[in-house]
Design a protein around this motif. Sequence first.
Motif, short mmCIF file in Angstrom:
data_model
loop_
_atom_site.label_atom_id
_atom_site.label_comp_id
_atom_site.label_asym_id
_atom_site.label_seq_id
_atom_site.Cartn_x
_atom_site.Cartn_y
_atom_site.Cartn_z
N ARG A 266 57.81 -26.16 -62.49
CA ARG A 266 56.99 -25.11 -61.91
C ARG A 266 57.72 -24.35 -60.79
NH1 ARG A 266 51.08 -26.65 -59.85
NH2 ARG A 266 52.33 -27.90 -58.39
N ASP A 267 58.46 -25.09 -59.94
CA ASP A 267 59.16 -24.46 -58.83
C ASP A 267 60.22 -23.48 -59.33
OD1 ASP A 267 59.82 -24.35 -55.88
OD2 ASP A 267 61.74 -25.03 -56.67
N THR A 268 61.00 -23.91 -60.31
CA THR A 268 62.05 -23.05 -60.86
C THR A 268 61.46 -21.85 -61.57
OG1 THR A 268 63.49 -24.99 -61.14
CG2 THR A 268 64.09 -22.98 -62.35
N VAL A 269 60.41 -22.10 -62.37
CA VAL A 269 59.76 -21.00 -63.08
C VAL A 269 59.24 -19.96 -62.09
CG1 VAL A 269 57.81 -20.37 -64.56
CG2 VAL A 269 59.16 -22.40 -65.08
N GLY A 270 58.64 -20.44 -60.99
CA GLY A 270 58.11 -19.51 -59.98
C GLY A 270 59.19 -18.65 -59.36
N LYS A 271 60.33 -19.25 -59.06
CA LYS A 271 61.42 -18.48 -58.45
C LYS A 271 62.01 -17.47 -59.44
CE LYS A 271 62.82 -21.85 -54.93
NZ LYS A 271 61.71 -22.80 -55.07
N LEU A 272 62.15 -17.88 -60.69
CA LEU A 272 62.67 -16.95 -61.69
C LEU A 272 61.66 -15.84 -61.99
CD1 LEU A 272 64.56 -19.37 -64.11
CD2 LEU A 272 65.53 -17.81 -62.41
N ASP A 273 60.37 -16.15 -61.87
CA ASP A 273 59.35 -15.09 -61.98
C ASP A 273 59.54 -14.06 -60.87
OD1 ASP A 273 58.13 -16.04 -64.23
OD2 ASP A 273 56.44 -16.98 -63.19
N ARG A 274 59.81 -14.55 -59.65
CA ARG A 274 60.05 -13.62 -58.54
C ARG A 274 61.29 -12.77 -58.80
NH1 ARG A 274 59.65 -18.02 -54.52
NH2 ARG A 274 61.69 -17.33 -53.76
N PHE A 275 62.31 -13.41 -59.38
CA PHE A 275 63.53 -12.67 -59.71
C PHE A 275 63.24 -11.57 -60.73
CE2 PHE A 275 67.44 -11.82 -61.99
CZ PHE A 275 68.42 -11.86 -61.00
N ALA A 276 62.43 -11.90 -61.75
CA ALA A 276 62.08 -10.91 -62.78
C ALA A 276 61.30 -9.75 -62.18
CB ALA A 276 61.28 -11.58 -63.89
N ASP A 277 60.33 -10.05 -61.32
CA ASP A 277 59.56 -8.99 -60.66
C ASP A 277 60.47 -8.10 -59.83
OD1 ASP A 277 57.23 -9.98 -61.75
OD2 ASP A 277 56.66 -11.12 -59.96
N SER A 278 61.39 -8.72 -59.10
CA SER A 278 62.31 -7.96 -58.25
C SER A 278 63.27 -7.13 -59.08
CB SER A 278 63.08 -8.93 -57.34
OG SER A 278 63.93 -8.22 -56.46
N LEU A 279 63.71 -7.68 -60.23
CA LEU A 279 64.61 -6.94 -61.12
C LEU A 279 63.96 -5.65 -61.58
CD1 LEU A 279 67.15 -6.69 -62.88
CD2 LEU A 279 66.05 -8.17 -64.57
N CYS A 280 62.70 -5.72 -61.94
CA CYS A 280 61.98 -4.53 -62.39
C CYS A 280 61.72 -3.58 -61.23
CB CYS A 280 60.67 -4.94 -63.06
SG CYS A 280 59.76 -3.58 -63.81
#
Length: 362
Positions: A266-280
């Motif tokens: 969950r922790d890793t998924v959450g950080k990568l979700d933030r990365f995806a949002d920031s990428l967009c």
Amino acid sequence: MFKNILAGLIVLALASSTALAADAHYKIVTGPERGTYIQIGADLAKWVADPAGIELEVMPSKGSAENVQRMRFEPGVKLALVQSDVYQAYVDMANSGNADAGTTIRPLRLIMPLYDEEIYFVVRADSPLKSINDIKNQNMSVGLIGSGTAQSATTLYRLMFGQPIPEQNAQHLSNEDALAALIVGKIDVAIVVAGQPAKLFTDMNPELLQKIRLLKLDPAAPETARAKQAYYPATIRTSSYPNWIKDDVQTLTVKAFLVTYDYNLRDTVGKLDRFADSLCTNFDNLQEHGHPKWKQVKLELPDLGKGWKYYPPMEKRLRACIAHKSAGATATPAAATPEETVQKASKPPCSEQERLLLLCGK
């Protein structure tokens, strides 16, 4: 009293913020220090990871095959840049029954396609060779073992001429060593894969630049038609190298992808979700301030070939953001595929393909 309590709360908030940033320390594996991949990685660290509260360490490497291995097995590596032909080679070997290739590639997932990388066929200025199809049986550098250049060079040669590069003709040199060997006459051709403008050439001594030139693609050659089974025509522009080439040069290209792993913590998924949002969210900043290649990247997730999968959590975020930006319909994320357990078995001596993909000795 109130001021003391308020000051304490501010300190606590700042400490929590610092802890969050320090807790999210990831690595991205890229390419040679004077290549394009490492600049793309630096752009992602500055314009995407940092705003998402992620400290992204940009790691140099030999190239794509090494990146696949490090993405799969090196602790802390959460992102990688990989050429499409290298990724496909792993998929093909896995599908043909290679257990090590399957163990390596099946848990990896794509985030998004990036840009096309040009393939440079470099010769000495006084070379008799004129076009790319003239490289048959020449003594050439095809890139370091584990690099995307090595995969592209050997695959292209096999497509064009229906046979592998003769072992005595293939030198596995770094880009810098290859150009040095070319200039002094130790090899006849140096093959380099890099997005233009590549620092390898823009930072090169002007006098040395005049000692080398590029081979061009011959559209009418049968070798070109065969090469187009896996690669696409491209143009190396004079505007990229105004101090070197006087006319645009036609060549071939390969696609670069941003890759991750099929994480479920969950922790890793959450950080990568933030990365995806920031990428967009910060995509315009990448195109405006990053390497010129970002201007060729489209914020989209096209259909993938067999055996290729997007990372579902990031795919969901990116599709939602893209839809919001374009007011288009969102696509349903592909279901995650369970990681397969592959039993190692005894196997015959390493093939050329296994050696290039760093699958020997596993």
